[in-house]
Write an enzyme that holds these catalytic residues in place. Structure first.
Site, PDB file in Angstrom:
ATOM      1  N   ASP A  15    -141.716-116.295 -42.246  1.00 42.49           N
ATOM      2  CA  ASP A  15    -141.130-115.358 -41.287  1.00 42.49           C
ATOM      3  C   ASP A  15    -139.720-115.789 -40.891  1.00 42.49           C
ATOM      4  O   ASP A  15    -139.416-116.987 -40.852  1.00 42.49           O
ATOM      5  CB  ASP A  15    -142.044-115.284 -40.046  1.00 42.49           C
ATOM      6  CG  ASP A  15    -141.705-114.095 -39.167  1.00 42.49           C
ATOM      7  OD1 ASP A  15    -141.100-113.119 -39.669  1.00 42.49           O
ATOM      8  OD2 ASP A  15    -142.052-114.129 -37.968  1.00 42.49           O
ATOM      9  N   ASN A  17    -136.764-114.019 -42.105  1.00 45.84           N
ATOM     10  CA  ASN A  17    -135.718-113.590 -43.055  1.00 45.84           C
ATOM     11  C   ASN A  17    -134.750-112.597 -42.423  1.00 45.84           C
ATOM     12  O   ASN A  17    -133.537-112.666 -42.638  1.00 45.84           O
ATOM     13  CB  ASN A  17    -136.355-112.905 -44.273  1.00 45.84           C
ATOM     14  CG  ASN A  17    -137.212-113.834 -45.093  1.00 45.84           C
ATOM     15  OD1 ASN A  17    -137.131-115.045 -44.936  1.00 45.84           O
ATOM     16  ND2 ASN A  17    -138.035-113.269 -45.974  1.00 45.84           N
ATOM     17  N   ARG A  28    -130.947-106.913 -43.996  1.00 46.63           N
ATOM     18  CA  ARG A  28    -132.214-107.664 -43.964  1.00 46.63           C
ATOM     19  C   ARG A  28    -132.663-108.075 -45.371  1.00 46.63           C
ATOM     20  O   ARG A  28    -133.220-109.156 -45.565  1.00 46.63           O
ATOM     21  CB  ARG A  28    -133.310-106.811 -43.321  1.00 46.63           C
ATOM     22  CG  ARG A  28    -133.088-106.556 -41.836  1.00 46.63           C
ATOM     23  CD  ARG A  28    -134.218-105.695 -41.272  1.00 46.63           C
ATOM     24  NE  ARG A  28    -135.504-106.353 -41.416  1.00 46.63           N
ATOM     25  CZ  ARG A  28    -135.985-107.249 -40.550  1.00 46.63           C
ATOM     26  NH1 ARG A  28    -135.317-107.556 -39.469  1.00 46.63           N
ATOM     27  NH2 ARG A  28    -137.164-107.803 -40.759  1.00 46.63           N
ATOM     28  N   SER A  60    -147.539-107.933 -45.234  1.00 48.51           N
ATOM     29  CA  SER A  60    -148.776-107.623 -44.506  1.00 48.51           C
ATOM     30  C   SER A  60    -149.064-106.127 -44.586  1.00 48.51           C
ATOM     31  O   SER A  60    -148.163-105.316 -44.869  1.00 48.51           O
ATOM     32  CB  SER A  60    -148.649-108.048 -43.042  1.00 48.51           C
ATOM     33  OG  SER A  60    -147.724-107.209 -42.356  1.00 48.51           O
ATOM     34  N   ASN A  63    -146.692-104.605 -42.263  1.00 47.56           N
ATOM     35  CA  ASN A  63    -145.320-104.455 -42.781  1.00 47.56           C
ATOM     36  C   ASN A  63    -145.203-103.157 -43.583  1.00 47.56           C
ATOM     37  O   ASN A  63    -144.264-102.386 -43.410  1.00 47.56           O
ATOM     38  CB  ASN A  63    -144.932-105.607 -43.722  1.00 47.56           C
ATOM     39  CG  ASN A  63    -144.818-106.957 -43.046  1.00 47.56           C
ATOM     40  OD1 ASN A  63    -145.098-107.986 -43.662  1.00 47.56           O
ATOM     41  ND2 ASN A  63    -144.400-106.995 -41.796  1.00 47.56           N
ATOM     42  N   ARG A 182    -148.086-117.004 -33.741  1.00 49.41           N
ATOM     43  CA  ARG A 182    -149.239-116.133 -33.971  1.00 49.41           C
ATOM     44  C   ARG A 182    -149.539-116.089 -35.471  1.00 49.41           C
ATOM     45  O   ARG A 182    -148.709-116.485 -36.293  1.00 49.41           O
ATOM     46  CB  ARG A 182    -148.981-114.724 -33.430  1.00 49.41           C
ATOM     47  CG  ARG A 182    -147.700-114.069 -33.930  1.00 49.41           C
ATOM     48  CD  ARG A 182    -147.544-112.632 -33.407  1.00 49.41           C
ATOM     49  NE  ARG A 182    -146.243-112.078 -33.723  1.00 49.41           N
ATOM     50  CZ  ARG A 182    -145.234-111.952 -32.850  1.00 49.41           C
ATOM     51  NH1 ARG A 182    -145.375-112.332 -31.596  1.00 49.41           N
ATOM     52  NH2 ARG A 182    -144.080-111.438 -33.246  1.00 49.41           N
TER      53      ARG A 182
END
Ligand code: IPE
Ligand code: IPE
Ligand code: MG
Length: 229
Positions: A15, A17, A28, A60, A63, A182
């Site tokens: 996580d 990026n 992004r 995910s 996502n 998390r």
């Protein structure tokens, strides 16, 4: 490092990026590309360090549902690039590739590419690289429960055998980069006794040295499994 304290199975939530790119005023997708470069280095290192199973959270279920199509398309292009560029090297190095998640909804060429990466994996590999793609722990558990029920036996063992991860040992260590504390639906069943390691380092900056810090901390943890030792 204490002898014998290398985690056999490491899970990695890659996580940060997007924030890495934002800091540099870049799109992004450039951040995801930089993450992919970090991943290639980490994978080779994890294998050398004696990790046997390395499981990467790449996309995910959330996502896929909640991000703009342009970003998803960028991620798909990176998957194409990663597998085309690396699968030969992985095979030569005796690495097995496994995919977990619902890939049935992905573009056909990606599905075929992922399937062929898996089916071309060597037998009895000493290193297994698992990619979680359109993966969510809850849908995985629901699916496993349905399959276990259909087989007439719902036990912890029968359920585990119907998870996407069947055949993999449970993760010993789960690392999350990017600062969030998390699991975001990653390996919910399997993480019952995993050691968790959270670092603020954004994934593209998560170097081999940072990975070693996590391994060192793992080697100093006391895994009690409810006992008292
Ligand atoms: C993780 O980085 C990669 C994926 C979820 C595909 P993010 O894209 O979530 O990066 P941040 O959290 O926005 O920085
Ligand atoms: C988790 O990161 C998923 C992956 C790394 C593939 P997210 O960025 O999607 O997680 P949240 O939204 O912050 O929980
Ligand atoms: Mg994120």
């Amino acid at each position: 490092m204490k002898l014998g304290a290398t985690p056999r199975h490491v899970g990695l939530i890659m996580d940060g990026n997007g924030r890495w790119a934002k800091k540099r005023l870049l799109p992004r997708t450039v951040g995801h590309g930089a993450g992919m470069d970090a991943l290639v280095k980490l994978t080779a290192h994890a294998k050398e360090a004696g990790v046997e199973y390395f499981t990467l959270y790449a996309l995910s279920t959330e996502n896929l549902k909640n991000r703009p199509q342009s970003e998803i398309d960028g991620l798909f292009n990176l998957l194409r690039k990663y597998f085309t560029g690396n699968i030969g090297k992985l095979r030569e190095g005796g690495t097995a590739v496994k995919i977990i998640g619902d890939i049935s909804v992905l573009p056909q060429d990606i599905r075929e590419m992922l399937q062929s990466a898996q089916s071309g994996s060597p037998e009895g590999a000493k290193f297994t690289l698992t990619f979680a793609i359109n993966y969510g722990g809850r849908p995985e558990i629901v699916r496993a429960a349905q399959l276990a029920a259909a087989s007439g036996e719902v036990t912890a063992d029968s359920l585990a055998k119907n998870l996407y991860t069947a055949g993999l040992p449970d993760p010993d260590l789960i690392i999350r980069t990017g600062g969030e504390i998390r699991l975001s639906n990653f390996l919910l069943w399997q993480s019952a006794y995993a050691e968790l390691y959270f670092t603020p380092v954004l994934f593209p900056d998560f170097s081999v040295k940072e990975f070693d810090k996590a391994l060192k901390e793992y080697s100093e943890r006391n895994r009690r499994y409810g006992g008292i030792k």
